[in-house]
Write a protein that holds these residues in place. Structure first.
Motif, mmCIF file in Angstrom:
data_model
loop_
_atom_site.group_PDB
_atom_site.id
_atom_site.type_symbol
_atom_site.label_atom_id
_atom_site.label_comp_id
_atom_site.label_asym_id
_atom_site.label_seq_id
_atom_site.Cartn_x
_atom_site.Cartn_y
_atom_site.Cartn_z
ATOM 1 N N PRO A 1 0.816 -1.216 0.000
ATOM 2 C CA PRO A 1 0.000 0.000 0.000
ATOM 3 C C PRO A 1 0.851 1.269 0.000
ATOM 4 O O PRO A 1 2.003 1.258 0.465
ATOM 5 C CB PRO A 1 -0.802 -0.122 1.292
ATOM 6 N N GLU A 2 0.251 2.340 -0.515
ATOM 7 C CA GLU A 2 0.946 3.626 -0.592
ATOM 8 C C GLU A 2 -0.042 4.766 -0.363
ATOM 9 O O GLU A 2 -1.186 4.706 -0.811
ATOM 10 C CB GLU A 2 1.596 3.787 -1.967
ATOM 11 N N VAL A 3 0.406 5.797 0.336
ATOM 12 C CA VAL A 3 -0.369 7.031 0.507
ATOM 13 C C VAL A 3 0.540 8.207 0.180
ATOM 14 O O VAL A 3 1.769 8.096 0.250
ATOM 15 C CB VAL A 3 -0.943 7.186 1.933
ATOM 16 N N GLY A 4 -0.077 9.330 -0.195
ATOM 17 C CA GLY A 4 0.736 10.485 -0.531
ATOM 18 C C GLY A 4 -0.064 11.756 -0.665
ATOM 19 O O GLY A 4 -1.296 11.764 -0.480
ATOM 20 N N ALA A 5 0.636 12.819 -0.983
ATOM 21 C CA ALA A 5 0.023 14.130 -1.203
ATOM 22 C C ALA A 5 0.818 14.821 -2.294
ATOM 23 O O ALA A 5 2.011 14.552 -2.488
ATOM 24 C CB ALA A 5 0.045 14.958 0.082
ATOM 25 N N SER A 6 0.136 15.710 -3.017
ATOM 26 C CA SER A 6 0.830 16.426 -4.085
ATOM 27 C C SER A 6 0.234 17.807 -4.261
ATOM 28 O O SER A 6 -0.877 18.101 -3.799
ATOM 29 C CB SER A 6 0.751 15.649 -5.407
ATOM 30 N N LEU A 7 0.987 18.647 -4.941
ATOM 31 C CA LEU A 7 0.529 19.981 -5.315
ATOM 32 C C LEU A 7 0.698 20.086 -6.826
ATOM 33 O O LEU A 7 1.809 20.035 -7.340
ATOM 34 C CB LEU A 7 1.345 21.066 -4.606
ATOM 35 N N ARG A 8 -0.449 20.197 -7.520
ATOM 36 C CA ARG A 8 -0.432 20.258 -8.980
ATOM 37 C C ARG A 8 -0.649 21.691 -9.436
ATOM 38 O O ARG A 8 -1.472 22.410 -8.879
ATOM 39 C CB ARG A 8 -1.527 19.358 -9.558
ATOM 40 N N ALA A 9 0.087 22.091 -10.477
ATOM 41 C CA ALA A 9 -0.082 23.407 -11.094
ATOM 42 C C ALA A 9 -0.611 23.214 -12.510
ATOM 43 O O ALA A 9 -0.093 22.378 -13.258
ATOM 44 C CB ALA A 9 1.239 24.162 -11.126
ATOM 45 N N LEU A 10 -1.665 23.957 -12.850
ATOM 46 C CA LEU A 10 -2.229 23.940 -14.199
ATOM 47 C C LEU A 10 -2.112 25.326 -14.795
ATOM 48 O O LEU A 10 -2.563 26.309 -14.192
ATOM 49 C CB LEU A 10 -3.704 23.532 -14.165
ATOM 50 N N LEU A 11 -1.511 25.425 -15.968
ATOM 51 C CA LEU A 11 -1.381 26.684 -16.674
ATOM 52 C C LEU A 11 -2.107 26.550 -18.011
ATOM 53 O O LEU A 11 -1.611 25.898 -18.933
ATOM 54 C CB LEU A 11 0.090 27.028 -16.917
ATOM 55 N N PRO A 12 -3.337 27.112 -18.130
ATOM 56 C CA PRO A 12 -4.066 27.020 -19.391
ATOM 57 C C PRO A 12 -3.275 27.688 -20.516
ATOM 58 O O PRO A 12 -2.757 28.788 -20.348
ATOM 59 C CB PRO A 12 -5.364 27.775 -19.110
ATOM 60 N N VAL A 13 -3.169 26.994 -21.649
ATOM 61 C CA VAL A 13 -2.418 27.524 -22.785
ATOM 62 C C VAL A 13 -3.378 27.970 -23.874
ATOM 63 O O VAL A 13 -3.449 29.140 -24.209
ATOM 64 C CB VAL A 13 -1.429 26.472 -23.333
ATOM 65 N N SER A 14 -4.147 27.021 -24.440
ATOM 66 C CA SER A 14 -5.066 27.361 -25.519
ATOM 67 C C SER A 14 -5.964 26.177 -25.826
ATOM 68 O O SER A 14 -5.519 25.024 -25.765
ATOM 69 C CB SER A 14 -4.275 27.742 -26.772
ATOM 70 N N SER A 15 -7.200 26.448 -26.154
ATOM 71 C CA SER A 15 -8.155 25.431 -26.629
ATOM 72 C C SER A 15 -8.218 24.200 -25.737
ATOM 73 O O SER A 15 -8.192 23.070 -26.223
ATOM 74 C CB SER A 15 -7.797 25.010 -28.056
ATOM 75 N N GLY A 16 -8.283 24.401 -24.441
ATOM 76 C CA GLY A 16 -8.408 23.278 -23.515
ATOM 77 C C GLY A 16 -7.121 22.543 -23.218
ATOM 78 O O GLY A 16 -7.142 21.495 -22.580
ATOM 79 N N ILE A 17 -5.983 23.056 -23.647
ATOM 80 C CA ILE A 17 -4.682 22.435 -23.374
ATOM 81 C C ILE A 17 -4.039 23.162 -22.195
ATOM 82 O O ILE A 17 -4.090 24.377 -22.111
ATOM 83 C CB ILE A 17 -3.742 22.537 -24.600
ATOM 84 N N GLU A 18 -3.455 22.386 -21.283
ATOM 85 C CA GLU A 18 -2.778 22.972 -20.118
ATOM 86 C C GLU A 18 -1.367 22.425 -19.992
ATOM 87 O O GLU A 18 -1.121 21.265 -20.308
ATOM 88 C CB GLU A 18 -3.511 22.631 -18.806
ATOM 89 N N LEU A 19 -0.460 23.282 -19.518
ATOM 90 C CA LEU A 19 0.832 22.815 -19.043
ATOM 91 C C LEU A 19 0.613 22.365 -17.610
ATOM 92 O O LEU A 19 -0.104 23.022 -16.849
ATOM 93 C CB LEU A 19 1.871 23.926 -19.106
ATOM 94 N N VAL A 20 1.211 21.241 -17.240
ATOM 95 C CA VAL A 20 0.963 20.633 -15.930
ATOM 96 C C VAL A 20 2.296 20.410 -15.226
ATOM 97 O O VAL A 20 3.250 19.907 -15.822
ATOM 98 C CB VAL A 20 0.233 19.281 -16.078
ATOM 99 N N GLY A 21 2.360 20.771 -13.961
ATOM 100 C CA GLY A 21 3.512 20.475 -13.123
ATOM 101 C C GLY A 21 3.019 19.896 -11.813
ATOM 102 O O GLY A 21 1.939 20.273 -11.336
ATOM 103 N N GLU A 22 3.771 18.980 -11.250
ATOM 104 C CA GLU A 22 3.334 18.392 -9.983
ATOM 105 C C GLU A 22 4.530 18.070 -9.093
ATOM 106 O O GLU A 22 5.510 17.471 -9.535
ATOM 107 C CB GLU A 22 2.505 17.135 -10.222
ATOM 108 N N LEU A 23 4.410 18.489 -7.847
ATOM 109 C CA LEU A 23 5.373 18.160 -6.803
ATOM 110 C C LEU A 23 4.662 17.220 -5.844
ATOM 111 O O LEU A 23 3.591 17.568 -5.312
ATOM 112 C CB LEU A 23 5.823 19.430 -6.077
ATOM 113 N N GLY A 24 5.202 16.025 -5.641
ATOM 114 C CA GLY A 24 4.515 15.040 -4.811
ATOM 115 C C GLY A 24 5.434 14.340 -3.832
ATOM 116 O O GLY A 24 6.646 14.234 -4.054
ATOM 117 N N VAL A 25 4.841 13.874 -2.758
ATOM 118 C CA VAL A 25 5.529 13.029 -1.779
ATOM 119 C C VAL A 25 4.610 11.850 -1.471
ATOM 120 O O VAL A 25 3.389 11.980 -1.499
ATOM 121 C CB VAL A 25 5.881 13.789 -0.470
#
Length: 196
Positions: free
Chosen positions: A142-166
């Motif tokens: 088993p595994e548990v965790g947490a993360s912080l995701r960043a979404l940067l809308p670019v165009s026409s429903g496309i996003e740049l995505v970044g995630e920092l997780g532990v």
């Protein structure tokens, strides 16, 4: 008055009338309100680094619901390379807690739970929760965790995505692997990619 100037005045009058009608018929939400709504990310593919592998980490995430997504992360062992280095693959569900609007996009804290697989050689297929498998190469837990995701809308429903997780996984049988490992395996990761 010339015919050309009459046509120009008529076009401006029609555009003005049309704009007035459009304002009258427009729903209560304005374009400003739409920018205050976080983008609906249905899926994304990210690449980055993780403390659980010496190779780059790949993550594929799909979101059947806005608040809930499923994700698989690993270094591609078995199909992108055949290293015998220890590696952890992660399979988890992520629950979005909220969305914070930032100047360039959105931040979304999330909690995750699922399972992970620890392997110290070429994977023999399947997940072994009650032992180390027939070759003693891999085990799962088993595994548990947490993360912080960043979404940067670019165009026409496309996003740049970044995630920092532990996260932290517990592999009861890890000390019994051919190359013994610690049962408790914490990890941190940072990935970037594109989503829609």
């Amino acid at each position: 008055m010339s015919l050309a100037s009459s046509v120009v005045r008529l076009m401006f009058a029609v555009m003005g009338l049309g704009a007035g009608l459009a304002r009258a018929e427009a729903p209560a939400a304005s374009t400003e309100d739409l920018r205050d709504t976080p983008p609906r990310n249905y899926g994304n593919l990210r690449i980055g680094a993780s403390t659980s592998s010496r190779r780059p980490t790949l993550c594929l995430e799909l979101a059947p619901l806005e608040l809930l997504s499923v994700e698989a992360c690993g270094n591609g062992s078995g199909f992108l390379h055949h290293d015998d280095e220890p590696e952890i693959a992660h399979f988890r569900a992520l629950f979005k807690l909220t969305s914070w609007k930032m100047p360039l996009g959105w931040l979304q804290p999330r909690l995750g739970a699922g399972f992970a697989e620890l392997q110290v050689g070429q994977d023999d297929g399947g997940f072994h929760f009650q032992g180390t498998g027939p070759t003693g190469i891999d085990t799962a837990g088993p595994e548990v965790g947490a993360s912080l995701r960043a979404l940067l809308p670019v165009s026409s429903g496309i996003e740049l995505v970044g995630e920092l997780g532990v996260s932290a996984a517990y592999f009861r049988y890890a000390p019994r692997l051919l190359r013994p490992q610690d049962a408790f395996q914490p990890q941190a990761s940072l990935t970037f990619g594109v989503g829609f």
